[in-house]
Every structure is written in C-alpha cells, then in structure tokens.
Design a protein around this motif. Structure first.
Motif, PDB file in Angstrom:
ATOM      1  N   ALA A  99      -3.984 -23.067 -94.457  1.00 20.73           N
ATOM      2  CA  ALA A  99      -4.261 -22.882 -95.881  1.00 20.73           C
ATOM      3  C   ALA A  99      -3.576 -23.942 -96.729  1.00 20.73           C
ATOM      4  O   ALA A  99      -4.063 -24.285 -97.818  1.00 20.73           O
ATOM      5  CB  ALA A  99      -3.813 -21.492 -96.324  1.00 20.73           C
ATOM      6  N   ALA A 294      -6.364 -13.990 -90.645  1.00 20.11           N
ATOM      7  CA  ALA A 294      -6.460 -14.923 -91.778  1.00 20.11           C
ATOM      8  C   ALA A 294      -7.189 -14.295 -92.949  1.00 20.11           C
ATOM      9  O   ALA A 294      -6.787 -14.451 -94.110  1.00 20.11           O
ATOM     10  CB  ALA A 294      -7.159 -16.206 -91.333  1.00 20.11           C
ATOM     11  N   ASP A 295      -8.269 -13.572 -92.660  1.00 17.78           N
ATOM     12  CA  ASP A 295      -9.055 -12.952 -93.730  1.00 17.78           C
ATOM     13  C   ASP A 295      -8.248 -11.892 -94.474  1.00 17.78           C
ATOM     14  O   ASP A 295      -8.376 -11.740 -95.695  1.00 17.78           O
ATOM     15  CB  ASP A 295     -10.332 -12.338 -93.151  1.00 17.78           C
ATOM     16  N   PHE A 297      -4.924 -11.856 -94.853  1.00 18.17           N
ATOM     17  CA  PHE A 297      -3.976 -12.571 -95.708  1.00 18.17           C
ATOM     18  C   PHE A 297      -4.660 -13.067 -96.983  1.00 18.17           C
ATOM     19  O   PHE A 297      -4.098 -12.994 -98.072  1.00 18.17           O
ATOM     20  CB  PHE A 297      -3.347 -13.750 -94.956  1.00 18.17           C
ATOM     21  N   HIS A 298      -5.867 -13.584 -96.837  1.00 18.66           N
ATOM     22  CA  HIS A 298      -6.580 -14.100 -98.006  1.00 18.66           C
ATOM     23  C   HIS A 298      -6.971 -12.970 -98.951  1.00 18.66           C
ATOM     24  O   HIS A 298      -6.835 -13.100-100.184  1.00 18.66           O
ATOM     25  CB  HIS A 298      -7.827 -14.870 -97.561  1.00 18.66           C
ATOM     26  N   GLY A 301      -4.309 -12.013-101.174  1.00 18.60           N
ATOM     27  CA  GLY A 301      -3.848 -13.060-102.089  1.00 18.60           C
ATOM     28  C   GLY A 301      -2.590 -13.762-101.633  1.00 18.60           C
ATOM     29  O   GLY A 301      -1.892 -14.392-102.439  1.00 18.60           O
ATOM     30  N   ILE A 303      -2.475 -16.182 -99.194  1.00 22.19           N
ATOM     31  CA  ILE A 303      -2.740 -17.599 -98.957  1.00 22.19           C
ATOM     32  C   ILE A 303      -3.699 -18.074-100.043  1.00 22.19           C
ATOM     33  O   ILE A 303      -4.516 -17.288-100.527  1.00 22.19           O
ATOM     34  CB  ILE A 303      -3.302 -17.884 -97.541  1.00 22.19           C
ATOM     35  N   PRO A 304      -3.622 -19.353-100.443  1.00 20.71           N
ATOM     36  CA  PRO A 304      -4.370 -19.817-101.619  1.00 20.71           C
ATOM     37  C   PRO A 304      -5.862 -19.978-101.400  1.00 20.71           C
ATOM     38  O   PRO A 304      -6.620 -20.042-102.373  1.00 20.71           O
ATOM     39  CB  PRO A 304      -3.715 -21.162-101.939  1.00 20.71           C
ATOM     40  N   ARG A 305      -6.288 -20.062-100.149  1.00 19.09           N
ATOM     41  CA  ARG A 305      -7.720 -20.241 -99.896  1.00 19.09           C
ATOM     42  C   ARG A 305      -8.066 -19.666 -98.531  1.00 19.09           C
ATOM     43  O   ARG A 305      -7.188 -19.495 -97.669  1.00 19.09           O
ATOM     44  CB  ARG A 305      -8.110 -21.724 -99.955  1.00 19.09           C
ATOM     45  N   ALA A 306      -9.337 -19.377 -98.332  1.00 20.91           N
ATOM     46  CA  ALA A 306      -9.790 -18.901 -97.024  1.00 20.91           C
ATOM     47  C   ALA A 306      -9.700 -20.034 -96.010  1.00 20.91           C
ATOM     48  O   ALA A 306      -9.851 -21.208 -96.356  1.00 20.91           O
ATOM     49  CB  ALA A 306     -11.222 -18.389 -97.126  1.00 20.91           C
ATOM     50  N   VAL A 307      -9.435 -19.681 -94.762  1.00 27.88           N
ATOM     51  CA  VAL A 307      -9.383 -20.698 -93.708  1.00 27.88           C
ATOM     52  C   VAL A 307     -10.370 -20.326 -92.604  1.00 27.88           C
ATOM     53  O   VAL A 307     -10.657 -19.150 -92.371  1.00 27.88           O
ATOM     54  CB  VAL A 307      -7.958 -20.854 -93.121  1.00 27.88           C
TER      55      VAL A 307
END
Length: 318
Positions: A99, A294-295, A297-298, A301, A303-307
């Motif tokens: 991210a 990862a989803d 975490f996104h 909020g 992480i700043p963007r989806a990975v």
C-alpha cells in the motif's frame, strides 16, 4: 648497464601490466545475500545458529549476512531501503508495504498456527472479552500480524478500530506500557507472548481460533529475486528441509533459540509447542487468504489504498 629514464619507463610498465591483466585470471568477488529476520525469528534464527544457509550459499559463490529487526514493518522498511534482500514476516507487513508502494515480492509461506499470537489483559483486569475493549487503550505494533489479529477479533465482536484507542508501539515498548498499566491490553506474537505469560498473570482474550488467519511469508526485493532466481530456489529448499527437521526436534530447537534470543528455554519451549514449520510455495489458496487480509485492512481504513496481492507474487523469470 644503463637504466631507462622514468618518462620512457612508465609507458613500458603500463603495457606490461595491461598484458598481465589479460593473462592472469581475476577471481570474481562473492555475490551477497542479506537476510532480514525478526528477534525470535523462528526458523531463520535456527538456520543462523547452525550456519546451514552460509554453507549452502557459499558453495554457490554467495556471501550471506544477517540483520535482526524487532518486527516485520521495520524489516520491510529495510528491504525497501536496499539494506536487505530477503526476509520473513507475518502476513500484514507486506500488505502495508504494498500500500505504501514498496516493490517487494512474495517468495514463499509458512503454515499458520492459531495460538502463537494473542490479545492480552492483566489477570485482574475487568475486561473479560474482546467486546470489553471498547474505548480502551490497546498496544499493538502497527502493520504487524498482531495488528490483523486485533482487527479480525474486533470485527467478530461487532466492533471496529474506531471503537478502541490503538497505541502503536514496538514489542519492547509495548511490554513496558502493559506492565506499568498505561495501556489496558496488548496484542503480540511469540516469543513475546510466551515471555509475558511466564512473567506475570495474564489472560488471553482471543487468539486466531475461529478467525481468518493468513500464513507467515518470505519476501524479497523484486530486483534481487529477478536477478538471482537460483538463489531464491535454494533458499526455499533449505527452509523446507530445516522446517521438517525443526518439527521433529522441538527440544533441540528450543535450546538453539534460547541461546540465540537470550530468553529462558522454558519460554521458548512454550512457543515451540504451539508452532509448526514447513516452507511452501505460494498456492492459490494462500494468495486468496492474503488478499482477504488486505481487503479487510482497506475496509477498516488502515491502509491508504487497495492492493492487489497477485501483482507481488514472484514469478520465476523465463
């Protein structure tokens, strides 16, 4: 016999040196492999103590060196800075790294163990379940595997990260804060978990039982992995062999790690009793769970963007 004057001698010496450089072979310098591992780094710490990797890589012309870190996020910062080539972390640190735009690659995985991390409170605490953490101060290493345990446990309890007061601290500082009572709970992994369990009365509110639990992972810099695919294959093969040995020799592993880490052997034995090893390739199932992590975490909020995890899965160059 008269000597040639220096102005005429110098060109002749230069010619002689250039001629010798053609005929005298120059031994190539060893290639370097720099390995990052965490304090209490499990299998890598065992291999470091035994010298197994050094011997295997020396036979292939590599000089291997080691660097220790308190936690996965710090290790991957060093990977990004070019201070190490490969390392081992829990599943969340590479997600945070992706991210942040760090160009790492996933190389392999270790099995997930349910009880090697926990959300702790003092035994006398009035908090008796995860829901009781609402409004409380909780110490955790940001971006670590413990960070995900906290997120997943809160979600199961119907809470979000906004419902607690996270206190982001590395393990050594978090332990001091927990012992002093300046935080209400602490989320941490082994061997820190086993150490605090044996040093003061604590209760585990939750571990990974009943929760999504991703594998621990081996990562590398994309540049190194693409330039040295044979070295990556050798590393994973040595880790797989070492893991099979470690699973069958837990008492010896405990002795090795106790000396390596500087913790009592009883602490290490508690950790090893709930740990299993076995480096594996990245299967579609492992990648899918990492993507789910990862989803989450996104969605929270954090992480700043989806990975896209698949974009960082290393493919052997053809």
């Amino acid at each position: 016999m008269s000597l040639l004057p220096l102005p005429r001698l110098a060109p002749l010496l230069m010619t002689l040196l250039m001629t010798l450089s053609v005929w005298v072979p120059v031994q190539a310098a060893d290639q370097a492999l720099r390995v990052g591992y965490q304090k209490g780094g499990g299998l890598l710490a065992v291999l470091k103590a035994q010298g197994t990797l050094e011997r295997a890589f020396a036979a292939q012309g590599y000089h291997l060196s080691w660097r220790e870190f308190q936690a996965g996020p710090q290790l991957l910062e060093a990977l990004n800075a070019g201070s190490i080539d490969v390392g081992y972390t829990g599943s969340p640190p590479p997600i945070f790294a992706q991210a942040a735009g760090i160009d790492l690659v996933y190389l392999g995985a270790e099995p997930a163990s349910e009880a090697v991390e926990g959300i702790l409170v003092p035994d006398a605490s009035p908090i008796h379940d995860v829901a009781g953490l609402r409004g409380r101060k909780v110490a955790v290493q940001k971006g670590s595997s413990a960070n995900f345990l906290l997120v997943a446990a809160l979600e199961k309890a119907g809470l979000g990260f906004k419902d607690i007061q996270p206190v982001y601290l590395p393990p050594a500082d978090a332990r001091a804060a927990f012992a002093s009572g300046s935080v209400d709970a602490w989320v941490v992994w082994d061997p820190y978990l086993a150490a605090i369990q044996q040093s003061q009365p604590v209760r585990v509110l939750a571990d990974y039982k009943g929760l999504l639990h991703a594998n621990s992972l081996y990562e590398g810099s994309r540049r190194f992995a693409d330039a040295h695919p044979a070295a990556i294959r050798l590393l994973l093969a040595e880790l797989a062999k070492a893991g099979a040995w470690a699973n069958a020799h837990k008492p010896e592993v405990s002795r090795i790690l106790a000396a390596q880490i500087g913790l009592p052997e009883a602490v290490i034995a508690t950790w090893q009793a709930r740990t299993r090893y076995g480096a594996t390739a990245l299967t579609p199932e492992i990648i899918a769970v990492q993507q789910q992590t990862a989803d989450i975490f996104h969605a929270q909020g954090l992480i700043p963007r989806a990975v896209d995890v698949s974009q960082a899965v290393w493919q052997v160059p053809r």
